[in-house]
Write a protein that holds these residues in place. Structure first.
Motif, mmCIF file in Angstrom:
data_model
loop_
_atom_site.group_PDB
_atom_site.id
_atom_site.type_symbol
_atom_site.label_atom_id
_atom_site.label_comp_id
_atom_site.label_asym_id
_atom_site.label_seq_id
_atom_site.Cartn_x
_atom_site.Cartn_y
_atom_site.Cartn_z
ATOM 1 N N SER A 195 -8.575 -2.525 0.392
ATOM 2 C CA SER A 195 -8.032 -1.125 0.530
ATOM 3 C C SER A 195 -7.807 -0.396 -0.756
ATOM 4 O O SER A 195 -8.050 0.915 -0.599
ATOM 5 N N VAL A 248 -10.534 1.374 -2.152
ATOM 6 C CA VAL A 248 -11.142 2.488 -1.764
ATOM 7 C C VAL A 248 -9.789 3.835 -1.951
ATOM 8 O O VAL A 248 -10.279 4.875 -2.524
ATOM 9 N N GLU A 249 -8.786 3.273 -1.706
ATOM 10 C CA GLU A 249 -7.591 4.067 -2.007
ATOM 11 C C GLU A 249 -6.901 4.481 -3.375
ATOM 12 O O GLU A 249 -6.676 5.673 -3.855
ATOM 13 N N SER A 250 -7.156 3.456 -4.430
ATOM 14 C CA SER A 250 -6.730 3.653 -5.758
ATOM 15 C C SER A 250 -7.667 2.934 -6.535
ATOM 16 O O SER A 250 -7.304 1.611 -7.091
ATOM 17 N N LEU A 266 0.694 -1.121 0.119
ATOM 18 C CA LEU A 266 -0.036 -0.030 -0.088
ATOM 19 C C LEU A 266 1.032 1.165 0.046
ATOM 20 O O LEU A 266 0.489 2.049 -0.579
ATOM 21 N N LYS A 298 1.029 4.261 -3.035
ATOM 22 C CA LYS A 298 0.654 5.541 -2.875
ATOM 23 C C LYS A 298 1.806 6.482 -3.428
ATOM 24 O O LYS A 298 1.617 7.480 -3.722
ATOM 25 N N GLN A 347 -5.662 15.930 1.183
ATOM 26 C CA GLN A 347 -4.565 14.848 1.080
ATOM 27 C C GLN A 347 -3.223 15.427 0.466
ATOM 28 O O GLN A 347 -3.194 16.621 -0.215
#
Length: 475
Positions: free
Chosen positions: A69, A72-74, A41, A45, A262
Motif C-alpha cells: 500500500s 503506491v500511496e507514499s 496507513l 496520510k 486528492q
C-alpha cells in the motif's frame, strides 16, 4: 539536533514498547505506534512520518500488505520489516515491493539501532540531494523568468513552470491593472474562462474566507501565500494554493492552483517553491511591462495609437513573406478622408485631430485582429489585410466606405460632422511584386477616387499608372 519520527506497526503492545525503548535511547528519534495496517496507513496520510518499522505477521493485514500500500500511496517513505525465521521469504518479497531492509526476531537492540539509523541516514542524504536538485531547478527556472522580457511569453513561462513545480491539475494567473482597478486572467489551465468571467473575484473571496479560518494575522494590504482544502457544492475536495505576485511591495496579481484528485495535495515545500518563483516573477513582470510600453511607443502613432509608418514597413515585409510561403495573397487598402482640409478650416485642428482618433478606432473595429491599421500621415491610413485576395479586399473596403459615409463624427461632443472616404486597393502578388510597388498602386488608386468622384473604392490595375485603376463602388 533534528529529530526523526518513526512509526512502529505491530499488533503486540509489548513489542511496540520494546522498539520504542530501543530507538528513543539515541535521543534523535521519536516513536509513534500503530496496532494494525489500516491505522498505520491513516497515520502516514496525516504526514510527518520519516520511517516505518513494521512486523510482518499481524492478524488482519500483514506487513506485506502495508509495504504494498505504501509503495503506491507514499512511494518515498521507507519501510523496515521485522520477521521471524519462518517468514524470511515474506521479508524478501517485501523488499521486492520496496521495503528498504529487514531484521530478524528476536530483536538485537544494537543491530536494530544500526539498521534504523542507517535507514535514517540514507533518507537524510536522499532528501538533501532532492532539495539540492529542487533548488538548482528553481534557480534555473527563475533565471529563465528574469531573462524573459516579452510579456506574452512571460505569462506562459511563469504559469507553466509553476504548474509543473507544484503538480497542480488546473489553475490560472491573473494580473491587477492598478490604473483601472481591475483584474484580468491572462492564462489558465483546466478552466473555461469565458464561462466563468468572475472566477478571479470568486477565488479571491474564497481566499479571504480561508485566511480568516487560519491563525495567520489578517491585514487587507498584505496578501499572504496560503494553501487550503475546500469542499465544493459537488462535495469533491479541492486543494487550493494561493501565491501572491508582487512587484516591490505592490500586489500586481495572484497565481491560483487547484487539485481535484486528492485532499491536501500541496505541502509546505510546494508553497515555498511557488512563492520563490513568484518573487522573481513580480520583478520580471514589471520589467516586461516597461519593455512592452516602450515597444508600443516606438511602433504606434502618438495621436491615434494605431501603428505608425515605420512599423508599417515591418508589417508589409512580414505579410508578403507569409503570402509567398503559403502561396496565398495579401492586400493593402489606402484610405484618405475626402475634403478633410475644410473640416480643419471650419472647426480647427483640435477637432480635426479628434476626428482622426475616432476614425482610427472605427477602422480597427472594421477589420480582423490579424489585420493591421496604420496611420500613413495626415488623414491617410493604410490597412493591411492578411491572407486576403483582391476580391475580398474590395468587399472590406466597400464596407468601410459605407460605414464612414453613415457615421456622425464627434456626436457625443455636440458636433454633427459627416465625412466620406476614398479607398484604393492593391494586392500581392496579383498587382505588385514588391512592397514599394504595392503601396504605389494602392496610393494611385486612392488618388484617382479622391480627385475624381470621391467617396469611392478603386482597384489598382498593374502596369497602367493611375489611368489603370478601375472603380469598384460609389454611392
Amino acid at each position: 539536533m533534528k529529530k526523526f519520527t518513526v512509526l512502529v506497526v505491530d499488533d503486540d503492545k509489548f513489542s511496540r514498547t520494546f522498539c520504542r525503548q530501543i530507538l528513543e535511547e539515541e535521543g534523535n528519534v521519536v516513536v509513534e505506534e500503530s496496532a494494525g495496517v489500516d491505522e498505520a496507513l491513516g497515520r502516514v496520510k496525516d504526514g510527518g512520518i520519516d520511517l516505518v518499522v513494521s512486523d510482518m505477521v499481524m492478524p488482519d493485514k500483514s506487513g506485506l500488505d502495508l509495504v504494498q500500500s505504501l509503495s503506491v500511496e507514499s512511494p518515498d517513505l521507507k519501510v523496515i520489516v521485522i520477521t521471524g525465521h519462518a517468514s524470511i521469504e515474506n521479508a524478501v518479497e517485501a523488499m521486492k515491493l520496496g521495503a528498504l531492509d529487514y531484521i530478524r526476531k528476536p530483536l538485537n537492540p544494537g543491530e536494530f539501532k544500526v539498521v534504523v539509523q542507517h535507514a535514517l541516514d540514507r533518507m537524510t542524504l536522499t532528501r538533501e540531494n532532492r532539495e539540492l536538485k529542487s533548488s538548482l531547478n528553481l534557480y534555473n527556472v527563475s533565471s529563465r523568468i528574469m531573462r524573459t522580457i516579452e510579456i506574452e511569453e512571460l505569462y506562459e513561462v511563469v504559469f507553466e513552470k509553476m504548474l509543473q513545480e507544484v503538480g497542480a491539475t488546473s489553475g490560472f494567473l491573473y494580473l491587477i491593472d492598478q490604473e483601472q482597478g481591475e483584474s484580468n486572467i491572462v492564462i489558465s489551465e483546466g478552466f473555461d474562462v469565458d464561462r466563468n468571467p468572475d472566477l478571479d473575484r470568486k477565488v479571491f473571496e474564497l481566499y479571504g474566507v480561508a485566511l480568516s479560518e487560519t491563525t495567520l494575522p489578517y491585514c487587507p494590504e498584505v496578501v499572504l501565500p496560503l494553501k487550503i482544502n475546500y469542499r465544493s457544492r459537488s462535495d469533491s475536495i479541492l486543494s487550493i494554493i494561493f501565491i501572491p505576485l508582487r512587484s516591490k511591495s505592490d500586489l500586481v496579481g495572484m497565481v491560483v492552483f487547484f487539485d481535484t484528485e486528492q485532499e491536501s495535495a500541496f505541502d509546505d515545500e510546494d508553497l515555498k517553491a511557488a512563492q520563490f518563483l513568484c518573487d522573481h516573477a513580480g520583478s520580471a513582470f514589471e520589467n516586461a511591462l516597461l519593455y512592452s510600453k516602450a515597444k508600443i511607443l516606438t511602433i504606434t502613432d502618438d495621436l491615434t495609437s494605431v501603428f505608425n509608418y515605420r512599423y508599417l514597413n515591418n508589417i508589409l515585409d512580414r505579410e508578403m513573406l507569409r503570402a509567398e510561403r503559403l502561396e496565398s495573397s495579401m492586400s493593402v487598402l489606402f484610405l484618405d478622408l475626402d475634403s478633410f482640409k475644410k473640416v480643419n478650416d471650419r472647426f480647427g485642428h483640435l477637432v480635426g485631430s479628434k476626428i482622426l482618433v475616432e476614425l482610427a478606432g472605427l477602422l480597427k473595429e472594421a477589420v480582423r485582429k490579424v489585420d493591421a491599421v496604420a496611420r500613413y500621415g495626415g488623414d491617410e491610413y493604410i490597412i493591411v489585410l492578411t491572407d486576403t485576395f483582391a476580391e475580398g479586399a474590395v468587399i472590406v473596403a466597400e464596407r468601410i466606405r459605407q460605414m464612414i459615409e453613415e457615421f456622425v463624427f464627434l456626436e457625443e461632443e455636440g458636433y454633427s460632422i459627416r465625412l466620406t472616404i476614398s479607398i484604393g486597393v492593391a494586392s500581392y502578388p496579383e498587382h505588385a511584386q514588391s512592397k514599394a510597388e504595392l503601396l504605389h498602386l494602392a496610393d494611385e488608386a486612392m488618388y484617382r477616387g479622391k480627385f475624381g468622384k470621391k467617396n469611392v473604392v478603386y482597384l489598382a490595375v498593374p502596369g497602367q499608372g493611375s489611368s489603370g485603376s478601375s472603380i469598384l463602388s460609389a454611392p
